[in-house]
Design an enzyme around this catalytic site. Structure first.
Site, short mmCIF file in Angstrom:
data_model
loop_
_atom_site.label_atom_id
_atom_site.label_comp_id
_atom_site.label_asym_id
_atom_site.label_seq_id
_atom_site.Cartn_x
_atom_site.Cartn_y
_atom_site.Cartn_z
N HIS A 247 46.74 13.09 32.62
CA HIS A 247 47.58 12.02 32.08
C HIS A 247 47.28 10.73 32.81
CE1 HIS A 247 50.00 14.57 29.55
NE2 HIS A 247 50.22 15.38 30.56
N TYR A 302 51.85 34.07 41.19
CA TYR A 302 51.92 35.50 41.43
C TYR A 302 50.75 36.00 42.27
CZ TYR A 302 55.09 35.11 37.43
OH TYR A 302 56.10 34.77 36.57
N GLU A 374 54.06 49.94 16.40
CA GLU A 374 55.12 50.69 17.07
C GLU A 374 54.80 52.18 17.22
OE1 GLU A 374 58.01 49.40 14.24
OE2 GLU A 374 58.94 47.98 15.63
#
Ligand SMILES: [Zn+2]
Ligand SMILES: [Zn+2]
Length: 396
Positions: A247, A302, A374
């Site tokens: 930016h 992490y 599923e």
């Protein structure tokens, strides 16, 4: 109560319930640390099964301890959704605008409830001695203002105290349905975010020689940053720095006084992680050689997820015994990140990928058309539970 002695067959008897839980969570997705409804539903279901559920763990997490003594096997499911507007036209479509389970954490939660149900149906004297701790974790996808994600919050609240082994699964919408992918050793990367500001003088676009130009500095710095992977890190070690934002400026004829950039730093192992940050400093210091200056802020994310080879072997062995040698897909470590990595730093653990790919279109993770098959759920529940039993027996 009777239950099918074959673990996969047992899980199949619960297929409809797991699917209906998943669809319910899918319709009512909640962002990280806002999993109030989800946590309530999880706790209610655990109570109905006859298990005590501890709520409010790590803010919005739920923990159930089944069995007692050592060893303790923790099974983790994350519960959070993402700020995405669902585009799938399915009857269980997200009812929350701009919130969607687009990573499969709805399925992780439902499958772990499936594991709980199996445990409730297997008489205590037929379960190996020790404890299985069900860890329903909040907020995997994000970190709150204090920089903590759900796994760290659970650890802070001592939910992992005494845990000897850990397991988790992750749905994989790009892996053939019913396949399992298991890495031994490093499976997913550490990630840290960086944010830098490069300062110059700025000035008139027609007279760059009167001052210093941070855009010109940035051009050299980008080359240096992308050169870190190429020239400054051992070529056989996984590592990457990507720039996500740049930016600067407000008018076409004004040289801006500063430029801001941000990006992500990923690797396996702490040596490379530290090396990348040190090299990033050097790349930004080019601005000083050009008469400017810089500031660099690193926001730690992490840790890398390290799959313990023994546990990975147990999960692989369990899966192939249940579903044949073909069930395993060749392992593919990736530089995606998972906060399960914080847990594998505490005690040996492993996470496997459960294939649930639809064959119609690409339904990648974190996209508005993400979806999963599923029919893969019972295999996930059966492998988690059987591997947990194996780990309990192993140290008995
Ligand atoms: Zn995700
Ligand atoms: Zn995820």
């Amino acid at each position: 109560m009777t239950y099918h002695p074959d673990r996969l067959e047992h899980a199949r008897t619960l297929a409809d319930r797991i699917v209906s839980w998943r669809r319910d969570f899918h319709m009512h997705p909640e962002l990280g640390f806002e999993e109030f409804r989800t946590a309530r539903k999880v706790a209610e279901t655990l109570n109905e099964l006859g298990f005590e559920a501890e709520t409010g763990v790590g803010k919005t997490g739920v923990v159930a301890r089944i069995g007692e003594g050592r060893p303790v096997v923790g099974i983790r499911a994350d519960m959070d959704a993402l700020p995405i507007n669902e585009e799938n036209d399915v009857e269980y479509r997200s009812q929350a605008p701009n919130v969607m389970h687009a990573c499969g954490h709805d399925a992780h939660t439902a499958i772990l409830l499936g594991v709980a149900t199996m445990l409730s149906e297997i008489p205590e004297n037929e379960r190996p001695p020790g404890e299985i701790r069900l860890l329903f974790q909040p907020c995997e996808e994000n970190q709150e203002d204090e920089g903590q994600s759900g796994a760290l919050r659970l650890i802070d609240d001592k939910a992992l105290e005494g845990v000897d082994y850990e397991q988790a699964l992750h749905m994989a919408s790009t892996l053939e349905s019913g396949k399992i992918e298991m890495c031994s050793g490093y499976a997913m990367a550490s990630h840290d975010a960086f944010h830098a500001v490069i300062h110059g003088d700025g000035g008139h676009g027609a007279a760059p020689h009167h001052g210093t130009d941070p855009v010109f500095m940035l051009a050299q710095i980008i080359n240096a940053i992308f050169g870190i992977r190429a020239r400054r890190i051992d070529p056989v070690l996984p590592a990457i720095i990507s720039i996500g934002t740049i930016h600067c400026g407000i008018a076409s004829n004004v040289i801006p006084a500063s430029v801001e950039i941000s990006g992500t730093i990923r690797s396996f192992g702490s040596d490379v992680r530290e090396r990348q940050i040190a090299e990033l400093e050097k790349a930004l210091a080019i601005s000083r050689a050009m008469g400017g200056d810089y500031e660099l802020e690193i926001r730690n994310g992490y840790d890398a997820t390290y799959n313990d080879p023994d546990i990975a072997g147990i999960i692989e062995g369990t899966a192939t015994k249940m579903a044949g040698a073909d069930v395993l897909n060749p392992p593919q470590p990736m530089l995606g990140a998972e906060d399960f990595g914080f847990m594998t730093r505490l005690a040996p653990g492993a996470m496997f990928q459960l294939g649930a790919k639809f064959d119609d279109i690409e339904r990648g993770h974190h996209t508005p058309v993400f979806n999963i098959d599923e029919s893969s759920f019972p295999l996930g529940a059966a492998v988690l539970l059987e591997s947990a039993f194996h780990l309990l027996r192993k140290s008995a």
